[in-house]
Design a protein around this motif. Structure first.
Motif: not given
Length: 412
Positions: A54, A58-59, A297, A300, A306
């Motif tokens: 990330y 955002s990925v 995730r 992140a 997120i």
């Protein structure tokens, strides 16, 4: 549970000199060299791996490759594997959520939350001592009778640690609490929240973020787990004892006997982690189960928002990653051993910094797994693998270098 936030089309990609490394997934523009490095890293790897990155929520990288040569199970983006000591990073995040809410004071004595812990001369041991591997409880006493099977007995392990006299004066030295750390941090979570660490992780992190991440895997998810394996020789207790003796270390010392007892449980303990019993238990130092998407995730969400969720405030992140072991050595008689990795309040600092730069925090697990974040660049990453090449107390896994070098270049 499937991870949220992944709606891009997945397409197969093939590279490598001999076109042997089949890699699937996607990368954003500017991260193509990361993709190529990931492929090169796994040309000779007979196992499987996942990498997810990330940036600013955002990925930007989401890749997977390989197969499982042992079980014949398929491997894809949703496959799960045991995360070994990356589980400590998951558990540390639970601890810091409680601290962020004002429910746990890192500077307070552990006895304030766990009164029985004051036994054995531990009345003044602070929460931060436990989190930073300074608490003098790096292994169970050799006489405690805690072997691989007993590691799934939470009450027995916690009682043994609660009554134990420290192996050195807490706060004066540090040594990696490879097995015991999870019970110490997990019992604090249980005492403060009323939930086990697995229950807290599920309710406060995994479910809100839609993660495939567990400490204590539900049976309904068992078919997704791909076993780990290794071809690497790991020295047994007798070999380690002989090595220490050659270094001039007194192997009859209580700390050394306790450490050797931990080494003696390793092979059978790793085998246990490939069983349903080992998956279902809560062993927060090592039996977390998940995939790279979920690790990336989660980390992140520690440093940014997120899908409307942020796990830790910026102040909590800064407190969590404050160095706690710089200037300290290992306790005698293991003070002749190299110091290796440095720690913050529950997170490792040394190898995260090597991968992403100063200020990075997270945890590396035996076999090469990674879960880390770097607030300064807004980057978080998860890496999983089934072939246990890396060592959770040593240097970098050789498979990291091609893609991590490319990632740092892409971020400049």
């Amino acid at each position: 549970m499937r991870a949220k936030g992944f709606r891009r089309q997945v397409y197969p990609l093939v590279w490598s000199r001999r076109l042997e490394a089949l890699v699937a997934g996607f990368v954003e523009v500017g991260f193509e060299e990361v993709r190529d490095g990931f492929a090169r890293a796994h040309e000779e790897d007979e196992g499987a791996a996942q990498l997810c990155v990330y940036r600013h929520g955002s990925v930007v990288v989401d890749l997977w490759t390989g197969q499982d040569p042992e079980s014949g199970k398929t491997w894809d983006v949703d496959s799960l594997t045991v995360l070994m000591s990356v589980s400590k990073g998951m558990t540390a995040t639970c601890v810091h959520i409680l601290a962020d809410r004002g429910l746990l004071d890192l500077d307070a004595p552990v006895r304030d939350y766990w009164p029985e812990f004051a036994a054995g001369g531990k009345a003044d041991v602070a929460v931060t001592d436990l989190l930073a591997h300074r608490g003098g409880l790096s292994s169970f006493d050799a006489e405690a009778g805690i072997g691989p099977q007993e590691l799934t007995d939470w009450s027995r392990c916690v009682s043994a640690l609660g009554s134990m006299t420290p192996l050195w004066q807490p706060g004066t030295a540090f040594y990696y609490h490879s097995l015991t750390w999870g019970y110490l941090a997990g019992e604090l979570i249980r005492r403060v929240s009323g939930k086990s660490v697995g229950e807290f992780l599920a309710a406060e992190i995994a479910e809100p973020l839609g993660l495939s991440l567990w400490i204590g895997l539900p049976e309904s998810q068992e078919d997704r787990v791909v076993p780990q394996f290794t071809r690497r020789h790991m020295p047994g207790a007798a070999e380690v004892e002989a090595m220490l003796s050659r270094m001039g270390i007194d192997v009859s010392a209580r700390l050394v006997r306790a450490t050797l007892a931990t080494v003696a449980t390793r092979d059978e303990g790793i085998a246990l982690l490939n069983t349903r019993e080992g998956h279902a238990a809560e062993v927060p130092s090592g039996n977390g189960i998940g995939n790279a998407r979920s690790l990336a995730r989660m980390f992140a969400a520690t440093i940014g928002e997120i899908d409307g969720i942020r796990l830790l405030t910026p102040e909590a992140v800064d407190r969590a990653r404050q160095p706690q072991t710089e200037g300290l050595g290992h306790p005698a008689p293991l003070d002749l051993m190299p110091r290796g990795n440095y720690f913050a309040n529950g997170y490792e600092l040394t190898r995260p910094a090597q991968l992403l730069g100063d200020g990075a925090f997270g945890q590396v697990g035996a076999g090469g797994r990674i879960g880390i974040a770097h607030p300064e660049t807004g980057v978080a990453l998860g890496y999983t693998c089934t072939n246990m090449i890396g060592d959770d107390t040593g240097g970098p896994d050789p498979r990291w270098l091609p893609w991590s070098d490319a990632l740092r270049a892409a971020l400049t």
